[in-house]
Design a protein around this motif. Sequence first.
Motif, PDB file in Angstrom:
ATOM      1  N   ALA A 118      16.525  -2.280   0.608  1.00 35.69           N
ATOM      2  CA  ALA A 118      17.302  -3.520   0.720  1.00 35.69           C
ATOM      3  C   ALA A 118      18.470  -3.418  -0.242  1.00 35.69           C
ATOM      4  N   ILE A 119      19.546  -2.764   0.234  1.00 33.03           N
ATOM      5  CA  ILE A 119      20.697  -2.453  -0.620  1.00 33.03           C
ATOM      6  C   ILE A 119      21.979  -2.814   0.121  1.00 33.03           C
ATOM      7  N   THR A 120      22.909  -3.457  -0.575  1.00 27.03           N
ATOM      8  CA  THR A 120      24.225  -3.743   0.009  1.00 27.03           C
ATOM      9  C   THR A 120      25.289  -2.975  -0.759  1.00 27.03           C
ATOM     10  N   ASN A 121      25.891  -2.005  -0.096  1.00 25.45           N
ATOM     11  CA  ASN A 121      27.016  -1.265  -0.685  1.00 25.45           C
ATOM     12  C   ASN A 121      27.850  -0.684   0.461  1.00 25.45           C
ATOM     13  N   ASP A 122      28.826   0.145   0.142  1.00 28.14           N
ATOM     14  CA  ASP A 122      29.722   0.674   1.169  1.00 28.14           C
ATOM     15  C   ASP A 122      29.238   1.988   1.777  1.00 28.14           C
ATOM     16  N   LYS A 123      28.154   2.510   1.281  1.00 33.49           N
ATOM     17  CA  LYS A 123      27.618   3.772   1.805  1.00 33.49           C
ATOM     18  C   LYS A 123      27.095   3.577   3.229  1.00 33.49           C
ATOM     19  N   ILE A 124      27.328   4.555   4.082  1.00 36.05           N
ATOM     20  CA  ILE A 124      26.748   4.550   5.428  1.00 36.05           C
ATOM     21  C   ILE A 124      25.556   5.505   5.402  1.00 36.05           C
ATOM     22  N   TYR A 125      24.370   4.956   5.562  1.00 42.27           N
ATOM     23  CA  TYR A 125      23.155   5.756   5.406  1.00 42.27           C
ATOM     24  C   TYR A 125      22.864   6.587   6.655  1.00 42.27           C
ATOM     25  N   GLU A 126      22.511   7.845   6.408  1.00 39.52           N
ATOM     26  CA  GLU A 126      22.179   8.783   7.481  1.00 39.52           C
ATOM     27  C   GLU A 126      20.733   9.236   7.335  1.00 39.52           C
ATOM     28  N   GLU A 127      20.228   9.872   8.384  1.00 39.12           N
ATOM     29  CA  GLU A 127      18.821  10.257   8.454  1.00 39.12           C
ATOM     30  C   GLU A 127      18.385  11.185   7.323  1.00 39.12           C
ATOM     31  N   SER A 128      19.347  11.929   6.745  1.00 43.65           N
ATOM     32  CA  SER A 128      19.019  12.875   5.674  1.00 43.65           C
ATOM     33  C   SER A 128      18.867  12.199   4.311  1.00 43.65           C
ATOM     34  N   ASP A 129      19.229  10.919   4.208  1.00 44.59           N
ATOM     35  CA  ASP A 129      19.102  10.211   2.934  1.00 44.59           C
ATOM     36  C   ASP A 129      17.638   9.965   2.582  1.00 44.59           C
ATOM     37  N   LYS A 130      17.387   9.835   1.281  1.00 41.63           N
ATOM     38  CA  LYS A 130      16.010   9.654   0.802  1.00 41.63           C
ATOM     39  C   LYS A 130      15.543   8.207   0.986  1.00 41.63           C
ATOM     40  N   ALA A 131      14.221   8.058   0.991  1.00 43.75           N
ATOM     41  CA  ALA A 131      13.631   6.716   1.072  1.00 43.75           C
ATOM     42  C   ALA A 131      13.896   5.963  -0.223  1.00 43.75           C
ATOM     43  N   ALA A 132      14.105   4.659  -0.100  1.00 46.00           N
ATOM     44  CA  ALA A 132      14.356   3.816  -1.273  1.00 46.00           C
ATOM     45  C   ALA A 132      13.073   3.610  -2.071  1.00 46.00           C
ATOM     46  N   ASN A 133      13.267   3.324  -3.350  1.00 49.19           N
ATOM     47  CA  ASN A 133      12.127   3.072  -4.227  1.00 49.19           C
ATOM     48  C   ASN A 133      11.853   1.567  -4.298  1.00 49.19           C
ATOM     49  N   ASP A 134      11.499   0.980  -3.150  1.00 43.53           N
ATOM     50  CA  ASP A 134      11.116  -0.432  -3.099  1.00 43.53           C
ATOM     51  C   ASP A 134      10.036  -0.592  -2.032  1.00 43.53           C
ATOM     52  N   PHE A 135       9.586  -1.819  -1.806  1.00 48.17           N
ATOM     53  CA  PHE A 135       8.453  -2.017  -0.894  1.00 48.17           C
ATOM     54  C   PHE A 135       8.746  -1.512   0.514  1.00 48.17           C
ATOM     55  N   LEU A 136       9.907  -1.869   1.070  1.00 51.70           N
ATOM     56  CA  LEU A 136      10.217  -1.447   2.436  1.00 51.70           C
ATOM     57  C   LEU A 136      10.366   0.069   2.540  1.00 51.70           C
ATOM     58  N   GLY A 137      11.009   0.666   1.533  1.00 48.70           N
ATOM     59  CA  GLY A 137      11.129   2.118   1.516  1.00 48.70           C
ATOM     60  C   GLY A 137       9.765   2.776   1.486  1.00 48.70           C
ATOM     61  N   ASP A 138       8.856   2.204   0.704  1.00 49.23           N
ATOM     62  CA  ASP A 138       7.490   2.731   0.587  1.00 49.23           C
ATOM     63  C   ASP A 138       6.731   2.595   1.907  1.00 49.23           C
ATOM     64  N   VAL A 139       6.866   1.431   2.555  1.00 50.01           N
ATOM     65  CA  VAL A 139       6.212   1.208   3.847  1.00 50.01           C
ATOM     66  C   VAL A 139       6.670   2.258   4.860  1.00 50.01           C
ATOM     67  N   CYS A 140       7.988   2.417   4.968  1.00 57.29           N
ATOM     68  CA  CYS A 140       8.541   3.326   5.974  1.00 57.29           C
ATOM     69  C   CYS A 140       8.188   4.777   5.685  1.00 57.29           C
ATOM     70  N   LEU A 141       8.187   5.155   4.405  1.00 52.92           N
ATOM     71  CA  LEU A 141       7.845   6.527   4.041  1.00 52.92           C
ATOM     72  C   LEU A 141       6.393   6.843   4.408  1.00 52.92           C
ATOM     73  N   LYS A 142       5.492   5.924   4.092  1.00 54.06           N
ATOM     74  CA  LYS A 142       4.070   6.127   4.436  1.00 54.06           C
ATOM     75  C   LYS A 142       3.868   6.144   5.954  1.00 54.06           C
ATOM     76  N   TRP A 143       4.578   5.271   6.642  1.00 55.76           N
ATOM     77  CA  TRP A 143       4.548   5.169   8.101  1.00 55.76           C
ATOM     78  C   TRP A 143       4.974   6.498   8.725  1.00 55.76           C
TER      79      TRP A 143
END
Length: 291
Positions: A118-143
Amino acid sequence: MAKIIITGGTGLVGKRLSKLLIDKNHEVVILSRSPKNENEFKWDISSNYVDEKALVNSDYIIHLAGAGIADKRWTEERKQIIIDSRVKTANLLFDKITELKIELKGFISASGVGYYGAITNDKIYEESDKAANDFLGDVCLKWENAAQQFSTKNIPVTILRTGVVLTDKGGALDKMKTPIITPLGSGKQFLPWIHLDDLCAIYVKAVEDDLEGVFNAVAPEHHTSKTFTKELAKSIKRPYIGIGVPSFILKLVFGDMAKILLEGSKISAKKIEKNGYSFRFETLKKALNNL
């Protein structure tokens, strides 16, 4: 013609996807906790049960099952339900496929753009980017890790990181159609979205074109909460007020879950387009006019 098992097949995406696949002469089998129709079979993660008749001679599994991220406040118990409903179900399918020695042609799993956090910035995220270190990032990584275990059996794995799905009945769009349309919080957070028909068409492509790997399933046009709600107000001819619902009110009502309303990133759709998918609803205006 392929035999395709769908988990979460009675949900918004699952119902539409089932119809599209059947129209294309595929055999669709739904795994459900409460089977009602002849193509629905029982499964239950609490007792590690899957009706084996459903799995025999199956070619693909499309794994859509998962408790709604935004359905309830994120208590610790609810967070665990959100994770288990995705991970334990994938583990159960993996164990049964292994036990029955079923040689799938592919395992296709939903995931979410919450992978990037859950991040707001100017970066356009692509599939090669790493999972975030927050709850949603953790959910998706485990999924996604639960899905990737199928590759250890030489089964191709496809993962679709999905944005907000726009549909004419139910879902996020219904909740946005308030008498007066306003953005949320600052209104500057991005809202990655996709029309239901485009999402389902990408799933069909994953089956029929042997699409493999991780793909963002979002429309190519970026919108903030402010530009999205402005376009929605215009589309349904309702008044628009540009002053957002204050962040503190959303935090009071939704608790920790307010993060997914107040923050959001720009997500790239280039990889799926480079792999031959042409969006039917590439602009929000076109999608809303259709819906």
